[in-house]
Design a protein around this motif. Sequence first.
Motif, PDB file in Angstrom:
ATOM      1  N   LYS A   1      -3.355  -9.134 -10.334  1.00 25.89           N
ATOM      2  CA  LYS A   1      -3.933  -8.128 -11.220  1.00 25.89           C
ATOM      3  C   LYS A   1      -5.362  -7.772 -10.819  1.00 25.89           C
ATOM      4  CE  LYS A   1      -1.099  -9.574 -15.140  1.00 25.89           C
ATOM      5  NZ  LYS A   1      -1.069 -10.240 -16.466  1.00 25.89           N
ATOM      6  N   LYS A   2      -5.969  -8.606  -9.977  1.00 23.57           N
ATOM      7  CA  LYS A   2      -7.359  -8.392  -9.566  1.00 23.57           C
ATOM      8  C   LYS A   2      -7.503  -8.011  -8.098  1.00 23.57           C
ATOM      9  CE  LYS A   2     -10.022  -9.456 -13.178  1.00 23.57           C
ATOM     10  NZ  LYS A   2     -11.129  -8.600 -13.658  1.00 23.57           N
ATOM     11  N   ASP A   3      -6.679  -8.583  -7.241  1.00 22.13           N
ATOM     12  CA  ASP A   3      -6.854  -8.433  -5.800  1.00 22.13           C
ATOM     13  C   ASP A   3      -6.124  -7.187  -5.288  1.00 22.13           C
ATOM     14  OD1 ASP A   3      -7.719  -9.846  -3.182  1.00 22.13           O
ATOM     15  OD2 ASP A   3      -5.616  -9.345  -2.839  1.00 22.13           O
ATOM     16  N   LEU A   4      -6.773  -6.458  -4.364  1.00 21.88           N
ATOM     17  CA  LEU A   4      -6.193  -5.228  -3.845  1.00 21.88           C
ATOM     18  C   LEU A   4      -4.885  -5.485  -3.107  1.00 21.88           C
ATOM     19  CD1 LEU A   4      -9.448  -3.574  -2.458  1.00 21.88           C
ATOM     20  CD2 LEU A   4      -8.216  -2.948  -4.538  1.00 21.88           C
ATOM     21  N   MET A   5      -4.866  -6.519  -2.256  1.00 17.24           N
ATOM     22  CA  MET A   5      -3.652  -6.815  -1.503  1.00 17.24           C
ATOM     23  C   MET A   5      -2.586  -7.413  -2.422  1.00 17.24           C
ATOM     24  SD  MET A   5      -3.471  -8.734   2.169  1.00 17.24           S
ATOM     25  CE  MET A   5      -2.106  -8.463   3.307  1.00 17.24           C
ATOM     26  N   GLY A   6      -3.012  -8.218  -3.377  1.00 13.82           N
ATOM     27  CA  GLY A   6      -2.063  -8.777  -4.333  1.00 13.82           C
ATOM     28  C   GLY A   6      -1.388  -7.704  -5.161  1.00 13.82           C
ATOM     29  N   ARG A   7      -2.159  -6.700  -5.544  1.00 10.78           N
ATOM     30  CA  ARG A   7      -1.592  -5.595  -6.312  1.00 10.78           C
ATOM     31  C   ARG A   7      -0.540  -4.855  -5.495  1.00 10.78           C
ATOM     32  NH1 ARG A   7      -6.232  -2.623  -7.531  1.00 10.78           N
ATOM     33  NH2 ARG A   7      -6.751  -4.369  -8.883  1.00 10.78           N
ATOM     34  N   SER A   8      -0.842  -4.654  -4.208  1.00 12.21           N
ATOM     35  CA  SER A   8       0.124  -3.981  -3.336  1.00 12.21           C
ATOM     36  C   SER A   8       1.395  -4.811  -3.189  1.00 12.21           C
ATOM     37  CB  SER A   8      -0.498  -3.727  -1.960  1.00 12.21           C
ATOM     38  OG  SER A   8      -1.603  -2.850  -2.051  1.00 12.21           O
TER      39      SER A   8
ATOM     40  N   MET B   1       2.650  -6.927  -5.419  1.00 16.29           N
ATOM     41  CA  MET B   1       3.433  -6.891  -6.650  1.00 16.29           C
ATOM     42  C   MET B   1       4.062  -5.525  -6.889  1.00 16.29           C
ATOM     43  SD  MET B   1       3.388  -9.967  -7.461  1.00 16.29           S
ATOM     44  CE  MET B   1       4.330  -9.858  -8.983  1.00 16.29           C
ATOM     45  N   GLN B   2       3.469  -4.473  -6.355  1.00 19.35           N
ATOM     46  CA  GLN B   2       4.092  -3.156  -6.452  1.00 19.35           C
ATOM     47  C   GLN B   2       5.386  -3.095  -5.655  1.00 19.35           C
ATOM     48  OE1 GLN B   2       0.888  -0.609  -5.151  1.00 19.35           O
ATOM     49  NE2 GLN B   2      -0.055  -0.504  -7.184  1.00 19.35           N
ATOM     50  N   SER B   3       5.502  -3.965  -4.654  1.00 19.52           N
ATOM     51  CA  SER B   3       6.723  -4.044  -3.846  1.00 19.52           C
ATOM     52  C   SER B   3       7.694  -5.094  -4.365  1.00 19.52           C
ATOM     53  CB  SER B   3       6.360  -4.369  -2.377  1.00 19.52           C
ATOM     54  OG  SER B   3       5.531  -3.378  -1.818  1.00 19.52           O
TER      55      SER B   3
END
Length: 530
Positions: free
Chosen positions: A120-127, A129-131
């Motif tokens: 929910k905070k990290d840019l790469m983590g967000r990407s 979880m979107q996948s």
Amino acid sequence: MDRRSFLLATGASAAAFGLPNLAWAAPAKKVFRWVPQADLTLLDPMFTTVAMTQVHAQLVFDTLFGLDEQYQPTPQMAESAKSENDGLLWTITLRDGLKFHDGSPVRAQDAVASIQRWAKKDLMGRSLMQSTESLTALDDKTLQFKLKKPFPLILNALGRQSGNMAAIMPERLAQLPETEAVKEMVGSGPFTFDKDKWVSGSRVVYNKFDGYAPRKEDVKPSFTSGPKIAHVDEVNWHIIPDRATAIAALQANEVDGVEMVDPDFLPILSQDPNIHLVKRSLPTIGVMRLNHLHAPFNNPDIRRAVLSAVNQTEYMTAMNGADFPEYWSDRCGVFVPGSPMDSDAGMEKLTGKRDIEAARKAIKDAGYKGEKVVLLDPVDFPTWHAAALVTADLFKRLGFNVDVQTMDWGTAVQRRNNQEAPENGGWSVAFTGNTGPNNLDPAGHLAMRGNGKQAWFGWPTSERLEQLRLDWFNAPDLETQKKIGREIQLQVFEDVPYIPLGATYPVTALRKPWKDFQPQMSLFYTVNKD
């Protein structure tokens, strides 16, 4: 007496009378005494990207995967990772013996909750979880990702050591709102955080965690990969804001290491037989940030004209001095020089002949109407103050109507978030650094984002940069990533979301015989002495 001699003399005087809070730092235990570059104020590595918090997290927490010296992911808390169904199904198994500092076992449920909070905070983590269709714990030892589409960098994401570190914490803490910083420090790393001895602005103490079970491979640790075997009983941070006092303490054997050595102190330390200097392998890349929301830098032709006039050698010399050029690079593009994503694509835009008159004419032809250029000058931050002075002189030669506004660094950080026009309290030009691993690839590279008002301060918009970033995440192999990295650099030079001013490699000083300090980041589980 010159500035360098004055600094050293006053620092030595302070050391001679005894530095505050250092008398407690000589116990019988094997202790590593350390002066960090700044105070530790926030503890939660998922809540902030502040460098000191990320260093703190390396002692207290662990990650499912580590990174080796080539920045490739290797299992750390994970025993194994299995990919099936053309990369749409990933199963990760935890290794045996993992414990949290409160004595509870590390479970897959803890990892799932931690990853969800981190993403929910990290840019790469967000990407990632979107996948992701689902992330579940199959049992106490096994977690599983079901993806909607392949995410080839899934292990790189889980092994990230910068930005917001994917730290694994107990489920009860990971389930707290991501809008609030976790204050209870319960990790599973090689050291525990001694909250009773933490005095903000003075000291931080970490104790070796006897319950930590390092990986069993007979290999030498490399960056955050391999066995994390603590060789000291305690790591004590001494917060000494005055750099001269810190250097004097190092010379007097009152501390064992100083994280950040200013150029002023390099001559004397390089000649001290009791000290050795460590050039860090991941530099800070200087950033000139232009405000894309308002004139004149909402005009891409004007931004490109400024890029054509910037001389990295001038900036690096002003920011670092000319005596030790081995600690800086004036041939720096978007990524770390010599790293996998680094390339020569478009570098003539930065390294070609600088023609001030041609740039001045280009600015005029682009329609510059004499708008005031508000330049933020943080006078208490020597590096960015030097960059501001060089820029003010350059912009005057380019014909800009320059308004240099001096302030302290804290005020500059607050001011740069103001999206109003410069005449209404906003700004036109500001300076900062993109630090460490954030310069390795597009994942944590805030300066190259082009997502408008959701971007880093300056708020550039570039659909092409955003698409290239997504393409990089989906690249199937390193060669494809490198190709996209070249395209990103070319697009940065076209859109000019920022101007790189050069790469400065931090220098750490250690007393002999301390050794095996990892150059990528301040890590403490490898450092030891004969």
